[in-house]
Motif scaffolding. Structure first.
Motif, PDB file in Angstrom:
ATOM      1  N   MET B 139      30.916   0.548   3.630  1.00 49.32           N
ATOM      2  CA  MET B 139      31.400   0.604   2.237  1.00 49.32           C
ATOM      3  C   MET B 139      30.388   0.055   1.245  1.00 49.32           C
ATOM      4  SD  MET B 139      34.195   2.098   2.540  1.00 49.32           S
ATOM      5  CE  MET B 139      35.066   1.893   1.004  1.00 49.32           C
ATOM      6  N   ASN B 208      35.744  -3.937   2.112  1.00 45.94           N
ATOM      7  CA  ASN B 208      35.237  -3.047   1.062  1.00 45.94           C
ATOM      8  C   ASN B 208      33.936  -3.547   0.439  1.00 45.94           C
ATOM      9  OD1 ASN B 208      37.245  -1.045   1.019  1.00 45.94           O
ATOM     10  ND2 ASN B 208      38.635  -2.519   0.059  1.00 45.94           N
ATOM     11  N   SER B 252      38.616  -4.584  -3.960  1.00 43.44           N
ATOM     12  CA  SER B 252      37.604  -3.533  -3.979  1.00 43.44           C
ATOM     13  C   SER B 252      36.191  -4.066  -4.144  1.00 43.44           C
ATOM     14  CB  SER B 252      37.920  -2.535  -5.085  1.00 43.44           C
ATOM     15  OG  SER B 252      38.278  -3.217  -6.269  1.00 43.44           O
TER      16      SER B 252
END
Lengths: 270, 933
Positions: B139, B208, B252
């Motif tokens: 990610m 993430n 995130s």
């Protein structure tokens, strides 16, 4: 006090303050320009009293005597009496004093603050301090002006301690009132020493806030004299003399200055 | 959170700040990359070549490059100056999540859903390493800011730290044979240049984001398990330190703050959270209504952050950076690093006065917001947002200055804002009841006063007065009288205000505007800025100097404004003393900026009509440039502007505008084209300066006008001369006209005869009694002799004699600016002497006539002076007469004796004073005007 605490804008504020700091001409103009219909009867009376007192302060005694008719309200009659007293001879003065005594004895009007104020002023001029205080320092509790007069009377009697007590009362009522500030400065001047600095600051504040007047300039000059700055005092006093060449206080102070500076003082005597 | 800039767009997946310029890149889910100027709030450029979402974007630290990676498996390197994609790196087999330049080497690291991390050399445009090991989408991957490390996060629930030391060594000495061998091995066996150093396991779901601490051996990661984890590493191992819980959905992105000890994270739960990195507790949470957050970016130098969400992005600051300060007399009091300090302008000395209390709660934006100082009591009020708005009162004993150990218990209180209103009184705003509490230095309430309007903040407005700020207006309120002294209705979000030293003017600063008003709040002018206004101060002349994010500007009392200088970093002006501008920077350091104040001083002098100042400034050539010239022209001072201009055409126009015929002539000579001569002629005619009109017509060979001019000014001999010229040029009509002007019938007949108009010539001759000629012509005509009308007596048509013959007409008084006298003083002194000499001949003299006749001397002497004054330069005469061979007598008509005398005289004048004017003053300006402002 009643007008102090009220929340609607104080219409007479400007007039009153001008009068307190010695801007008499300004007090006269602004009191005449006040819209009469906006004022309550009490305010109207106070305005007229202030107007005539301002005239007295600039020496127009006769004008006041002529303008206040026999039908005018008691406070104005009192102002008229003061005018008569200030303009009159010894006999006149005596009649004024007895007339005042009559008025003060009248239970209907005897406690009117302006009457008491005028009486106090007259008795002070008579150097009858006890009599003055009897009226100014009695119940019901006095107005700011009466309290300030008390301070002056005590100072005249060289009782700075009592003057200070009166000042405390004033400070409790309204510390920021112009009269409180002035009274504070007078007391400080009378006490001398380190208090002079404070008096100086007060006069400085007043001159920042209001147009400079002979009274403020003299106050500042007195502080300077107390601190030994005669040059500075002289400059201030000359500024004051420029504003009003006839001001007795200014001339007297100037003579003190001149003597201390080793300059001829006679030119201020005339 | 202080939002500085917001955009509305498609979902923002990638963000990158430019290291120096105020630019930010935002890559969108729609495939577009936007480049914004977040200061000006404008979209600078868009790059639209990716197919599908662009998830990663990064600016290069020094080159004009950026890199992007998207769902089309492509990594693109762009040059933003040429707006072109330079090349595309192919290799990844799935979506690319992040891309990042190395700060030093020509490398790019990329993370992809193909489970690999790749390092590319963007100079050779090849892939130099493939980092394999993750067994799910990678990610994110990023270089360590200093060491040879890469950190990556993957949906396989791990964070990995990779050692790329070998890769660096190879890059440093690539010629090494052994290493070339390893390169071969790499190609064959899939890489030993980058090896996994640590695998950090602990998250329960896919990770993430992971990022390094800028200086400490720490890593922070955020995952789909809604947790933020803090990891520490040493040379041999890495371990989990703590977990930060609070987010309600997938985290995130997460990062350490570069300057403060805090961690910033954002999440799909539509919030940004700030954490204390030491105590590991949440400090603050910012929520959005509808938008999930996807990405965070930090400015490499400045205290700025950006976050991308579902419908755009925001650029924001966590804390205010304006130091709280208060100027009083010769000193400025300010707060720096938890200390109250002051700086003395005259000695430029900084003194630490007293430590101030630390806020009890750990929270953002608790630093002092405003300061208020009472010089007589040496008391300082410090307001901050602590506990929803509070103040602290410090009374500094005079003798403690310089003693840093001095500590005192400050008097505290709650209140929206607090300011001194008198020497020993301060006002505190109580928002809940909308009243002001007036307190003394013992922190005791002296008075309560209800406010006339719903007030957000109060400011000092002279002793005993307060300036109250409400949403739609500001008012000045007298606390003692409870009177509104002045009101300004203007929906301005007032931030700061500055009183001029005489308390007569006030500058109200809001985000994007400066409003100048007087002490009764009567509006004087408003200036709008496109970027943020930061600070300001009045100079002693009544000019308001202020700063925006990137400029220092001035504002004159009439609202004229301009830029003084450009700023690299925002500064806060505290005081202006002449050319010296004192300011505080964001670190609380006092700085002295010396500027060139001449432009605004000049404009102010013009505005105040202080022409003596204007003049001395012009003489000293302190300023120039096109801007000043057009300013002067615009403000109606063409005669002043004239002195700055070098370009002849502009000079000519300005000279005509200001009626300065002298300079206009000089310029016209330089330009020397028909149109300019013509316009000069018109202006000269308007002023009645015949000499120059003549000269102008001569230069353009405008014979018809010239002849008519001679006629009406009484130079009949010159008309005759014009007649000759016309004959020479075969201009029959002109010749005839001139003959008509002169009333010379013989000549007319002659002309007509020469033109072949024999009948007309005959009639003319016969009518005016030229019998000889008539008979001759009759003989020639034979039977075609026209018959003359009977019974009519003839008369010779003569033009009336002009009233003012031979000389200038009464001259139109040209208003000479106050400047001109002074400016020309040097040149004019001599001029006047000569004028006096000439005046002896002329009787009543006028300076302007001298000016004009000087010009006659310049060129108008084509007829007169040339012959008498053999020293006159050739070519000055304006046209060629050499071939005419006229006898000298006709050249110097008796009637014009004085005139020519004067011309000679003035020719001398010109020689005497012209160089003076030219070389001294004009060249000075000339040199100056080439310098751009």
């Amino acid at each position: 006090m009643k007008s102090m605490a009220s929340s609607p804008p104080d219409q007479l504020f400007g007039v009153r303050n001008s009068f307190y700091v010695g801007a008499y001409q300004a007090a006269i103009t602004s009191s005449q320009s006040l819209p009469a219909h906006d004022l309550s009867p009490d305010d109207l009376l106070e305005r007229d009293a202030l107007l005539y007192r301002s005239y007295l302060a600039i020496g127009s005694h006769q004008l006041v005597v002529n303008e206040i008719g026999p039908s005018a309200a008691t406070p104005l009659q009192a102002v008229k009496l003061l005018a008569v007293y200030l303009s009159g001879d010894a006999a006149n003065k005596e009649s004024v004093v007895s007339r005042l005594q009559d008025l003060l004895g009248d239970p209907a009007v005897g406690s009117n603050p302006i009457l008491r104020l005028m009486a106090g002023t007259v008795f002070m001029h008579e150097r009858d301090y006890a009599e003055a205080l009897k009226h100014t320092n009695s119940s019901p509790a006095g107005t700011m002006e009466l309290l300030a007069l008390n301070v002056q009377i005590y100072l005249q009697m060289n009782r700075a301690d009592h003057a200070e007590k009166q000042l405390r009362v004033m400070q409790q009522l309204d510390e920021d009132h112009t009269l409180t500030q002035l009274a504070n400065a007078w007391v400080d001047l009378a006490m001398g020493g380190s208090k002079i600095q404070e008096a100086h600051l007060i006069f400085q504040d007043l001159s920042d806030k209001y147009p400079t007047t002979c009274m403020i300039l003299n106050g500042k000059a007195l502080c300077s004299i107390h601190m030994g700055n005669f040059e500075e005092a002289e400059a201030l006093l000359l500024e004051s003399l420029n504003k009003d060449a006839k001001d007795a206080e200014t001339r007297a102070n100037l003579m003190v200055c001149s003597l201390n500076l080793g300059k001829p003082a006679t030119r201020y005597l005339k | 959170m202080l939002t500085k800039f917001e955009t509305k767009s498609n979902r923002v997946k990638g963000l990158s700040f430019h290291p120096r310029r105020p630019w930010i890149l935002a890559s969108l889910h729609s495939g577009v990359i936007q480049m914004w100027d977040y200061r000006m709030g404008t979209l600078l450029d868009r790059f639209d070549e990716h197919d599908g979402p662009v998830r990663g974007v990064h600016f290069h630290a020094t080159q004009p490059l950026f890199v992007s990676g998207g769902d089309d498996y492509k990594i693109k390197v762009w040059n933003y100056k040429t707006h072109r994609c330079l090349f595309t790196l192919h290799g990844h087999l799935d979506y690319i999540r992040t891309v990042q330049f190395h700060h030093e080497y020509p490398w790019i690291v990329s993370a992809s859903d193909d489970q690999t991390i790749r390092i590319w050399n963007w100079q050779s445009r090849t892939c130099v390493a493939v980092l394999t090991g993750h067994n799910h989408y990678v990610m994110c991957a990023s270089f360590h800011p200093k060491e040879d490390l890469v950190v990556s996060a993957s949906l396989d629930q791990t964070v990995r730290v990779w050692d790329i030391g070998a890769l660096r060594k190879k890059t440093v000495s690539p010629a090494d044979d052994i290493l070339r061998l390893t390169q071969m091995n790499t190609d064959l066996f899939g890489g030993i240049d980058a090896v996994v150093k640590y695998v950090l396991e602990g998250h329960d779901r896919g990770v993430n984001w992971a990022s390094f601490h800028p200086s400490l051996p720490l890593i922070v990661s955020g995952a789909d398990d809604r947790q933020v984890k803090l990891w520490r590493m040493n040379d041999t191992k890495a371990w989990e330190v703590d977990t930060l819980r609070g987010h309600m959905n997938n985290v995130s992105c997460v990062m350490f703050h570069a300057k403060q000890d805090i961690i910033v994270s954002n999440s799909e739960d539509k919030s940004i959270r700030i954490w204390d990195a030491t105590k590991r507790t949440g400090i603050q949470t910012f929520r959005r209504e509808h938008d999930r957050f996807w990405i965070l970016a930090a400015h490499p130098e400045m205290n700025l952050l950006a976050a991308g969400h579902d419908s755009g992005m925001i650029v924001f600051k966590l804390e205010r950076e304006r130091p709280a300060f208060c100027v009083s007399g010769d000193t400025v009091f300010y707060v720096k690093d938890r200390f109250l300090r002051y700086f003395e302008y005259s000695t430029q000395k900084e003194v630490q006065v007293a430590p101030i209390r630390r806020p009890g709660s750990v929270s953002l934006n608790q630093s002092p917001r405003t300061l208020s100082y009472s010089p007589t009591e040496n008391a300082v009020l410090i307001c901050s947002d602590v506990d929803g708005g509070s103040y602290e009162l410090y009374i500094v004993p005079k003798d403690s200055a310089g003693r840093s150990d001095y500590l005192q218990e400050a008097k505290k209180g709650a209140g929206g804002s607090a300011v001194f209103v008198a020497r020993n009184r301060f006002a505190v705003l109580e928002k809940s009841s909308n009243q002001v509490l007036v307190k003394n230095l013992k922190n005791e309430i002296v008075k309560k006063s209800p406010l006339p309007i719903a007030t957000d903040a109060i400011y000092y407005a002279g002793t005993g007065n307060l300036l109250c700020k409400a949403e739609d207006r500001v008012t000045i309120f007298d606390l003692q009288q409870r009177l509104v002294l002045g009101e300004l209705f203007r929906p301005l979000l007032l931030n700061m205000l500055f009183w001029s030293s005489d308390m007569e003017s006030v500058a109200l600063l809001s985000k994007h505007a400066v409003v100048i008003a007087n002490k009764k709040l009567v509006h004087r002018c408003t200036l709008h800025e496109t970027i943020r206004v930061k600070s300001g101060a009045w100079d002693e002349n009544g000019v308001f100097i202020y700063t925006t994010l990137n400029h220092m500007k001035y504002c004159l009392p009439n609202g004229d404004s301009g830029i003084i200088k450009t700023l690299d970093v925002p500064i806060y002006i505290t005081r202006v003393i002449g050319n010296n501008i004192f300011c505080l920077d964001r670190d609380g350091k006092n700085k002295l900026v010396t500027v060139d104040a001449s432009e605004y001083i000049f404009k102010l002098a013009l505005l105040r009509k202080r022409y003596d100042h204007v003049m001395s400034m012009i003489k000293n050539s302190q300023l120039c440039g096109q801007a000043v010239i057009s300013y002067l022209q615009q403000k109606g001072f063409p005669e002043v502007a004239l002195h700055f201009v070098k370009d002849e055409k502009t000079r000519f126009n300005l000279a005509l505008e200001s009626g300065n015929i002298q300079i206009a002539v000089a310029s016209a000579k330089e330009i020397d084209d028909k149109d300019h001569w013509y316009r000069l002629g018109i202006e000269a005619l308007r002023q009645g300066n015949v000499g120059i009109v003549e000269y102008a017509y001569q230069r353009t060979k405008n014979f018809e006008r010239l002849a008519f001019l001679y006629l009406i000014t009484g130079y009949l001999d010159k008309v005759g001369f014009m007649c000759k010229i016309a004959g020479q040029n075969n201009n029959l009509m002109g010749q005839f006209h001139n003959a008509l002007y002169l009333g010379d019938a013989r000549k007319r007949a002659e002309i007509l005869e020469n033109a072949g108009q024999l009948p007309l010539a005959y009639v003319t001759a016969a009518t005016h009694g030229l019998t000889e000629t008539a008979e001759r012509l009759a003989a020639e005509l034979g039977e075609n002799v026209p018959s003359l009308p009977e019974g009519k007596s003839h008369s010779l048509l003569m033009p009336p004699a002009p009233l003012m013959a031979c000389g200038d007409w009464p001259l139109l008084r040209v208003m000479r600016g106050i400047f001109e006298g002074g400016l020309d003083a040097t040149g004019r002194a001599e001029l006047e002497e000569d004028a006096a000499a000439a005046g002896a001949d002329w009787g009543d003299e006028d300076l302007d006539i001298v000016d004009a006749s000087e010009v006659v001397a310049n060129g108008g002497d084509g007829f007169d002076a040339e012959e008498v004054e053999p020293n006159e330069e050739d070519g000055e005469g304006g046209w060629d007469l050499e071939d005419l061979e006229l006898p000298p007598e006709t050249e110097t008509p008796k009637g014009c004796q004085q005139c020519s005398l004067c011309c000679i005289c003035c020719a001398y004048t010109r020689h005497a004073c012209q160089p003076n004017l030219d070389s001294e003053i004009f060249s000075g300006w000339g040199a100056c005007s080439s310098r751009e402002l």
